[in-house]
Design a protein around this motif. Sequence first.
Motif, PDB file in Angstrom:
ATOM      1  N   LEU A   1       0.830  -1.208   0.000  1.00 34.79           N
ATOM      2  CA  LEU A   1       0.000   0.000   0.000  1.00 34.79           C
ATOM      3  C   LEU A   1       0.864   1.257   0.000  1.00 34.79           C
ATOM      4  O   LEU A   1       0.626   2.193  -0.762  1.00 34.79           O
ATOM      5  N   GLU A   2       1.881   1.278   0.861  1.00 32.28           N
ATOM      6  CA  GLU A   2       2.771   2.433   0.940  1.00 32.28           C
ATOM      7  C   GLU A   2       3.537   2.630  -0.365  1.00 32.28           C
ATOM      8  O   GLU A   2       3.709   3.761  -0.832  1.00 32.28           O
ATOM      9  N   LEU A   3       3.972   1.545  -0.956  1.00 34.57           N
ATOM     10  CA  LEU A   3       4.694   1.617  -2.217  1.00 34.57           C
ATOM     11  C   LEU A   3       3.773   2.121  -3.335  1.00 34.57           C
ATOM     12  O   LEU A   3       4.175   2.937  -4.162  1.00 34.57           O
ATOM     13  N   GLY A   4       2.537   1.654  -3.332  1.00 29.59           N
ATOM     14  CA  GLY A   4       1.566   2.123  -4.325  1.00 29.59           C
ATOM     15  C   GLY A   4       1.353   3.628  -4.234  1.00 29.59           C
ATOM     16  O   GLY A   4       1.333   4.328  -5.250  1.00 29.59           O
ATOM     17  N   VAL A   5       1.235   4.142  -3.021  1.00 25.89           N
ATOM     18  CA  VAL A   5       1.073   5.588  -2.813  1.00 25.89           C
ATOM     19  C   VAL A   5       2.310   6.332  -3.311  1.00 25.89           C
ATOM     20  O   VAL A   5       2.203   7.344  -4.008  1.00 25.89           O
ATOM     21  N   ALA A   6       3.483   5.829  -2.967  1.00 24.26           N
ATOM     22  CA  ALA A   6       4.731   6.472  -3.393  1.00 24.26           C
ATOM     23  C   ALA A   6       4.866   6.477  -4.909  1.00 24.26           C
ATOM     24  O   ALA A   6       5.289   7.482  -5.504  1.00 24.26           O
ATOM     25  N   LEU A   7       4.487   5.381  -5.564  1.00 20.46           N
ATOM     26  CA  LEU A   7       4.546   5.312  -7.025  1.00 20.46           C
ATOM     27  C   LEU A   7       3.578   6.305  -7.662  1.00 20.46           C
ATOM     28  O   LEU A   7       3.914   6.976  -8.649  1.00 20.46           O
ATOM     29  N   ARG A   8       2.381   6.415  -7.101  1.00 23.93           N
ATOM     30  CA  ARG A   8       1.396   7.366  -7.635  1.00 23.93           C
ATOM     31  C   ARG A   8       1.921   8.797  -7.521  1.00 23.93           C
ATOM     32  O   ARG A   8       1.793   9.582  -8.458  1.00 23.93           O
ATOM     33  N   LYS A   9       2.505   9.120  -6.372  1.00 25.63           N
ATOM     34  CA  LYS A   9       3.023  10.477  -6.165  1.00 25.63           C
ATOM     35  C   LYS A   9       4.206  10.770  -7.080  1.00 25.63           C
ATOM     36  O   LYS A   9       4.283  11.833  -7.680  1.00 25.63           O
ATOM     37  N   ARG A  10       5.143   9.853  -7.165  1.00 32.11           N
ATOM     38  CA  ARG A  10       6.369  10.091  -7.919  1.00 32.11           C
ATOM     39  C   ARG A  10       6.127  10.126  -9.422  1.00 32.11           C
ATOM     40  O   ARG A  10       6.663  10.957 -10.136  1.00 32.11           O
ATOM     41  N   PHE A  11       5.325   9.190  -9.915  1.00 29.77           N
ATOM     42  CA  PHE A  11       5.179   9.042 -11.367  1.00 29.77           C
ATOM     43  C   PHE A  11       3.827   9.506 -11.911  1.00 29.77           C
ATOM     44  O   PHE A  11       3.620   9.486 -13.115  1.00 29.77           O
ATOM     45  N   GLY A  12       2.910   9.883 -11.017  1.00 31.85           N
ATOM     46  CA  GLY A  12       1.609  10.358 -11.463  1.00 31.85           C
ATOM     47  C   GLY A  12       0.796   9.302 -12.186  1.00 31.85           C
ATOM     48  O   GLY A  12       0.074   9.604 -13.131  1.00 31.85           O
ATOM     49  N   ILE A  13       0.921   8.066 -11.732  1.00 27.71           N
ATOM     50  CA  ILE A  13       0.209   6.968 -12.394  1.00 27.71           C
ATOM     51  C   ILE A  13      -1.024   6.573 -11.595  1.00 27.71           C
ATOM     52  O   ILE A  13      -1.142   6.887 -10.414  1.00 27.71           O
ATOM     53  N   LYS A  14      -1.919   5.884 -12.265  1.00 30.00           N
ATOM     54  CA  LYS A  14      -3.126   5.369 -11.621  1.00 30.00           C
ATOM     55  C   LYS A  14      -2.949   3.877 -11.404  1.00 30.00           C
ATOM     56  O   LYS A  14      -2.542   3.154 -12.314  1.00 30.00           O
ATOM     57  N   ILE A  15      -3.252   3.430 -10.198  1.00 25.05           N
ATOM     58  CA  ILE A  15      -3.187   2.001  -9.884  1.00 25.05           C
ATOM     59  C   ILE A  15      -4.579   1.565  -9.469  1.00 25.05           C
ATOM     60  O   ILE A  15      -5.133   2.082  -8.501  1.00 25.05           O
ATOM     61  N   ASP A  16      -5.166   0.652 -10.234  1.00 25.58           N
ATOM     62  CA  ASP A  16      -6.503   0.160  -9.923  1.00 25.58           C
ATOM     63  C   ASP A  16      -6.478  -0.653  -8.632  1.00 25.58           C
ATOM     64  O   ASP A  16      -5.422  -0.988  -8.114  1.00 25.58           O
ATOM     65  N   SER A  17      -7.651  -0.979  -8.137  1.00 30.49           N
ATOM     66  CA  SER A  17      -7.719  -1.817  -6.952  1.00 30.49           C
ATOM     67  C   SER A  17      -7.017  -3.143  -7.220  1.00 30.49           C
ATOM     68  O   SER A  17      -6.756  -3.503  -8.361  1.00 30.49           O
ATOM     69  N   VAL A  18      -6.743  -3.834  -6.162  1.00 31.09           N
ATOM     70  CA  VAL A  18      -5.929  -5.043  -6.264  1.00 31.09           C
ATOM     71  C   VAL A  18      -6.619  -6.102  -7.119  1.00 31.09           C
ATOM     72  O   VAL A  18      -7.708  -6.564  -6.809  1.00 31.09           O
ATOM     73  N   THR A  19      -5.948  -6.448  -8.192  1.00 30.20           N
ATOM     74  CA  THR A  19      -6.401  -7.505  -9.084  1.00 30.20           C
ATOM     75  C   THR A  19      -5.202  -8.395  -9.367  1.00 30.20           C
ATOM     76  O   THR A  19      -4.080  -8.088  -8.954  1.00 30.20           O
ATOM     77  N   GLY A  20      -5.426  -9.450 -10.081  1.00 32.08           N
ATOM     78  CA  GLY A  20      -4.311 -10.318 -10.456  1.00 32.08           C
ATOM     79  C   GLY A  20      -3.270  -9.567 -11.272  1.00 32.08           C
ATOM     80  O   GLY A  20      -2.074  -9.774 -11.111  1.00 32.08           O
ATOM     81  N   ASP A  21      -3.737  -8.651 -12.140  1.00 32.06           N
ATOM     82  CA  ASP A  21      -2.810  -7.859 -12.947  1.00 32.06           C
ATOM     83  C   ASP A  21      -1.948  -6.956 -12.078  1.00 32.06           C
ATOM     84  O   ASP A  21      -0.750  -6.837 -12.287  1.00 32.06           O
TER      85      ASP A  21
END
Length: 86
Positions: free
Chosen positions: A45-65
Amino acid sequence: MVDLENEIKTLIVESLKLEDIRPEDIDSSEPLFVDGLGLDSIDALELGVALRKRFGIKIDSVTGDVKAHFANVRSLALFVQSQQVE
C-alpha cells in the motif's frame, strides 16, 4: 529502463524506510513480497502511494494484474513505463 528500475529501487528503500537495504542491493528480478525482499501488504500500500506520487500513475484496486505488476522491480518499471505512455 535501467534508470527507471534504479529510481524505483531508491523509491522502495526511501518510502518504506528500509534501513538495512541499499537500492543497489535489490535485484530487479528478485520477488518483492514474501520470498526475496520480504515486503508485506502494508508495504504494498505504501509503495503504491509512493509510485502514484512520484510518477503520477493510476493504480486500480488489487487484481491479479496489479499483483503481477508488483512482483519485482522489473515488472514495476514496465508497468510505470506503460502508464506514462497513455
